[in-house]
Write an enzyme that holds these catalytic residues in place. Structure first.
Site, short mmCIF file in Angstrom:
data_model
loop_
_atom_site.label_atom_id
_atom_site.label_comp_id
_atom_site.label_asym_id
_atom_site.label_seq_id
_atom_site.Cartn_x
_atom_site.Cartn_y
_atom_site.Cartn_z
CE LYS A 239 27.41 1.61 -42.77
NZ LYS A 239 26.09 1.39 -43.37
NE ARG A 313 24.49 -2.19 -53.65
CZ ARG A 313 23.31 -1.60 -53.45
NH1 ARG A 313 22.66 -1.05 -54.47
NH2 ARG A 313 22.76 -1.57 -52.26
#
Length: 462
Positions: A239, A313
């Site tokens: 990020k 996920r």
């Protein structure tokens, strides 16, 4: 974090001054009950009973009381500004009026929250709480516990600490807890292990089971799963620094699940409850998972890692596979899963995905009723092919840069048995700015709504 004693309330009869909650259509009638000088003061101050509007009433020697405007607002948050508006001494009491006292007490309690681990906050005004309203205070304690967890800096709350806290919460309610680590975790939860492999702080999966006092072996099984990524760098798909500033909140799904579990246990719902959290840190190192790695999940499905920043996920899929095999009456997961959900719905409106229309309708209705809203997005089967991989059963990200929240839901759905009712909540878990009853920082979204839905579906009629 565990205690949440709510010292802002006093139950005993103590000296207190009145707060008069008033709506615009009742303002004139209320003014007529006041002494002339007080009524004149309120009129002269142009008080209109707008939501959250407050005036202190003058009296002999100082303040005699206060009036709070409600407008047409029926939410708890219209009372959430009182802790910062009222003088800290003496104690205060809410006078009867056109409002629900449980809602008011909840709003006041939510408004008193401050993360006070490193800074001493100013004393807050105390509010008298009549007996018989303990349920509202219990809900506030659960929300504030989750807020504390989210607000705790990542250097103080890593995977081990989050798992340890969960065990402490379970013990408080007499629940049986188990923590899976090291080789056992790599065998039982390979995707959780893969996400946590890059960090020097080892991953954990923690599970606990609880049963209400009136529940039995055939009572409904409520299964909760939470994403507990205690800090998310994005892994090798790193990020930008600006996107990492709030990544201590990436365990907001786990915190919310713990808050919801606490509500269920405090209320002693007649259910069997099982909670599963995947506690990890997504870091960069020579041991971290790489883009294009393939992981064989607990279910046997192989997953190509298309993006290491889509780690949530991966954390959840092994938990959901295990949970759905127990055939729960309802399976709920909470996760700060996608920025796409925020783009679609903004920070205040979590996305609800559900494979059961009746459960979805119940959750949405309860969210609106208790002012803890969410919005349903579709598990659109037409996008399922976007998860295809040339080397594995599926990819963890889509081949197209659209519908990110939907595709994440479709990925998770692959690990839920079709006959199991399932709710997936994609939430932000944060207040970007302070508002009445919602201080800036970590927030437990949807758990009051989900508790109301579970209570309506499973509580024994009185």
């Amino acid at each position: 974090m565990l205690e949440q004693t709510l010292d802002c309330f006093v139950v005993l009869e103590v000296e207190s001054k009145p707060v008069h909650p008033v709506r615009p259509d009742g303002l004139d009638a209320w003014l007529a009950t006041l002494p002339a000088d007080q009524a004149g003061f309120v009129r002269g101050s142009q008080f209109e009973a707008k939501p959250g509007e407050l005036r202190l009433l003058p009296g002999d020697g100082g303040v005699a009381g206060a009036v709070l405007g409600l407008g047409t607002d029926t939410s708890p948050f219209v009372f959430g500004g009182l802790p910062l508006q009222l003088p800290s001494e003496p104690a205060w009491r809410l006078e009867p009026g056109d409002y629900d006292l449980d809602t008011a007490l909840l709003g006041y309690a939510l408004g008193t929250y401050r993360y006070g681990r490193f800074r001493e906050a100013r004393p807050l005004p105390r509010l008298r709480c009549p007996a018989g309203h303990e349920a509202s205070l219990a809900q506030a304690s659960a929300v504030n516990m989750a807020r504390d967890l989210i607000n705790t800096p990542a250097n103080l709350l890593g995977p081990v600490e989050l798992a340890d806290f969960t065990v402490s919460l379970a013990k408080r309610y007499g629940a049986a807890a188990a923590v899976v680590a090291d080789d056992a975790l790599r065998q039982a939860y390979p995707t959780v292990a893969a996400v946590g492999a890059g960090s020097s702080r080892p991953p954990r999966v923690v599970t606990f089971r609880w049963q209400g006092k009136s529940a039995h072996a055939a009572s409904p099984l409520v299964s909760l799963c939470g994403k507990g990524v205690c800090f998310d760098t994005g892994g090798y798909d790193l990020k930008p620094s600006s996107a990492m500033l709030r990544m201590k909140k990436d365990m907001g799904g786990a915190a919310s699940v713990l808050g919801l579990a606490r509500m269920i246990m405090d209320a002693d719902l007649p259910v069997r409850l099982v909670v599963r959290l995947g506690c990890v840190e997504n870091s960069v190192s020579g041991h971290a998972m790489r883009p294009s790695d393939v992981i064989v999940t607990r279910s046997g499905l192989s997953v190509e890692v298309g993006n290491t920043d889509a780690e949530g996920r991966l954390v959840l899929c092994d938990l959901l596979d295990e949970a759905s095999k127990e055939q729960p009456a309802i399976l709920i997961d909470c996760a700060t899963l996608t920025g796409a959900a925020r783009v679609a719905l903004g920070p205040d409106l979590p996305a609800l995905f559900c494979n059961d229309d009746a459960w979805a309708a119940l959750a949405l209705r309860c969210g609106n009723t208790v002012h803890d809203p969410m919005w349903r997005l579709p598990l659109w089967a037409g996008y399922d092919d976007w998860l295809k991989s040339p080397v594995a059963d599926l990819n963890n990200v889509a081949s197209k840069p659209m519908a990110g929240a939907v595709v994440a839901g479709l990925y998770l759905q692959r690990f839920v048995k079709p006959q199991v009712p399932w709710i997936h909540i994609d939430l932000y878990a944060w207040n970007d700015a302070a508002r009445p009853g919602r201080p800036e920082g970590g927030e437990a979204m949807t758990i009051r709504a989900l508790f109301a839905a579970l209570n309506e579906r499973f509580a024994v009629p009185s």
